[in-house]
Design an enzyme around this catalytic site. Sequence first.
Site, PDB file in Angstrom:
ATOM      1  CE  LYS A 129      34.488 -93.678 -18.064  1.00 37.75           C
ATOM      2  NZ  LYS A 129      35.848 -93.885 -17.548  1.00 37.75           N
ATOM      3  N   GLY A 134      35.909 -96.847 -12.844  1.00 35.65           N
ATOM      4  CA  GLY A 134      36.722 -97.167 -11.682  1.00 35.65           C
ATOM      5  C   GLY A 134      35.922 -97.816 -10.567  1.00 35.65           C
ATOM      6  N   GLY A 157      36.335-101.072 -15.844  1.00 37.46           N
ATOM      7  CA  GLY A 157      37.597-101.787 -16.016  1.00 37.46           C
ATOM      8  C   GLY A 157      37.895-102.754 -14.882  1.00 37.46           C
ATOM      9  CG  ASP A 199      37.701 -92.121 -20.240  1.00 40.35           C
ATOM     10  OD1 ASP A 199      37.003 -91.666 -19.322  1.00 40.35           O
ATOM     11  OD2 ASP A 199      38.650 -92.903 -20.040  1.00 40.35           O
ATOM     12  CE  LYS A 246      39.713 -91.047 -16.426  1.00 42.94           C
ATOM     13  NZ  LYS A 246      38.606 -91.916 -16.894  1.00 42.94           N
TER      14      LYS A 246
HETATM   15  N1  LIG Z   1      48.974 -88.333 -13.909  1.00 41.46           N
HETATM   16  C1  LIG Z   1      47.936 -89.019 -13.400  1.00 41.46           C
HETATM   17  N2  LIG Z   1      47.029 -88.394 -12.623  1.00 41.46           N
HETATM   18  C2  LIG Z   1      45.999 -89.034 -12.075  1.00 41.46           C
HETATM   19  N3  LIG Z   1      45.764 -90.388 -12.266  1.00 41.46           N
HETATM   20  C3  LIG Z   1      46.621 -91.073 -13.046  1.00 41.46           C
HETATM   21  C4  LIG Z   1      47.738 -90.426 -13.650  1.00 41.46           C
HETATM   22  N4  LIG Z   1      48.412 -91.367 -14.360  1.00 41.46           N
HETATM   23  C5  LIG Z   1      47.758 -92.522 -14.207  1.00 41.46           C
HETATM   24  N5  LIG Z   1      46.671 -92.373 -13.423  1.00 41.46           N
HETATM   25  C6  LIG Z   1      45.750 -93.464 -13.089  1.00 41.46           C
HETATM   26  O1  LIG Z   1      44.629 -93.400 -13.966  1.00 41.46           O
HETATM   27  C7  LIG Z   1      43.499 -93.903 -13.262  1.00 41.46           C
HETATM   28  C8  LIG Z   1      42.196 -93.490 -13.940  1.00 41.46           C
HETATM   29  O2  LIG Z   1      41.979 -94.216 -15.117  1.00 41.46           O
HETATM   30  P1  LIG Z   1      41.179 -95.602 -15.116  1.00 41.46           P
HETATM   31  O3  LIG Z   1      41.049 -96.046 -16.528  1.00 41.46           O
HETATM   32  O4  LIG Z   1      41.786 -96.543 -14.164  1.00 41.46           O
HETATM   33  O5  LIG Z   1      39.755 -95.196 -14.493  1.00 41.46           O
HETATM   34  P2  LIG Z   1      38.388 -94.843 -15.190  1.00 41.46           P
HETATM   35  O6  LIG Z   1      38.616 -94.482 -16.620  1.00 41.46           O
HETATM   36  O7  LIG Z   1      37.717 -93.861 -14.329  1.00 41.46           O
HETATM   37  O8  LIG Z   1      37.582 -96.214 -15.115  1.00 41.46           O
HETATM   38  P3  LIG Z   1      37.167 -97.206 -16.319  1.00 41.46           P
HETATM   39  O9  LIG Z   1      38.415 -97.468 -17.100  1.00 41.46           O
HETATM   40  O10 LIG Z   1      36.598 -98.358 -15.596  1.00 41.46           O
HETATM   41  O11 LIG Z   1      36.131 -96.492 -17.141  1.00 41.46           O
HETATM   42  C9  LIG Z   1      43.682 -93.337 -11.871  1.00 41.46           C
HETATM   43  O12 LIG Z   1      42.979 -94.067 -10.906  1.00 41.46           O
HETATM   44  C10 LIG Z   1      45.198 -93.403 -11.668  1.00 41.46           C
HETATM   45  O13 LIG Z   1      45.566 -94.605 -11.047  1.00 41.46           O
HETATM   46 MG   LIG Z   2      39.566 -95.869 -17.977  1.00 38.86          MG
END
Ligand SMILES: Nc1ncnc2c1ncn2[C@@H]1O[C@H](COP(=O)(O)OP(=O)(O)OP(=O)(O)O)[C@@H](O)[C@H]1O
Ligand SMILES: [Mg+2]
Length: 283
Positions: free
Chosen positions: A34, A37, A68, A185, A240
Amino acid sequence: MAIASFRTPPALTDRGEDVKKLTGNTRKKPLVIKIGGAILNQASALNALLAVISRLKDQAVVLVHGGGCVVDDRLEQAGFTTEKKNGLRVTPKAQIPVISGALAGNVNKSIVAQAAGLNIPAVGLSLCDGDMVACRLAAPELGAVGKPLPRSSKLLDTLLLGRFLPVIASIGALDNGELVNVNADDAAVVICQLLNAELLLLTDVNGVKDAQNQYLKTLNSCQAGQLIEQGVIAGGMTAKVNAALKAANQLRRSIAVASWQSPEQIIHLLNGDGAGTRIQPDS
Ligand SMILES: Nc1ncnc2c1ncn2[C@@H]1O[C@H](COP(=O)(O)OP(=O)(O)OP(=O)(O)O)[C@@H](O)[C@H]1O
Ligand SMILES: [Mg+2]
């Protein structure tokens, strides 16, 4: 322990045996990766990841993507405001054309086209193609957000047998034909269930951070619950971690949350080492 399961996968399901018999090969169980970001806005990073995937010759891969950040931009351009609850995008029906157009259209086709540039025969899909995944409404307060349920692996089995790379956008449909937005996710977890596959959740950060801003090597459901309650795990990471815990418990093995920024680490992650946080099943 769960990490070892990356080296020695449990026995294949009956369907997996069928696929193996049909191909007459000894390929490992499929791998669902997956991505989400900023990688979806960074052609060079996506290219590097696709190049690593193209080298995984003995393992079928399915790519599931979010987007997102792209969706946020498109909604803003269209004059919509965005609200999130526990990291999940509240999706008024009026936003579905923009969200599905961005994810299942532009983002999905751009990934497929980039893969084609590396001679990877990718096929762009959404969750509702080939009756793969059914969706119910997740929660009334979230609007058109789908809770995905596995339905049929036939299409993916066929594509993987043909050595195609399925690229799946996290857009699904209700039984009445309405499109819904699915957290990517959750979409990856349901595809993983469908194929009894390995799962890697690649994101913008190197894993899950604790209250001291340090990356955790492992995370179990008890620690996760506390960190979510304290607000240390927030936003998209909440969704996630919850998705990874569900997959870990269903598949009885740990699920890696890691960064897409060093794609060569995929090989290490599959070998049970490498950076990232391993989300563990309940014992
Ligand atoms: N404890 C944590 N540890 C790491 N990242 C965190 C934490 N809490 C919040 N985050 C945030 O969560 C983000 C990851 O989730 P996000 O939904 O933004 O990305 P993604 O799931 O990879 O992308 P998409 O939603 O586009 O599929 C990180 O970039 C960070 O800013
Ligand atoms: Mg996400």
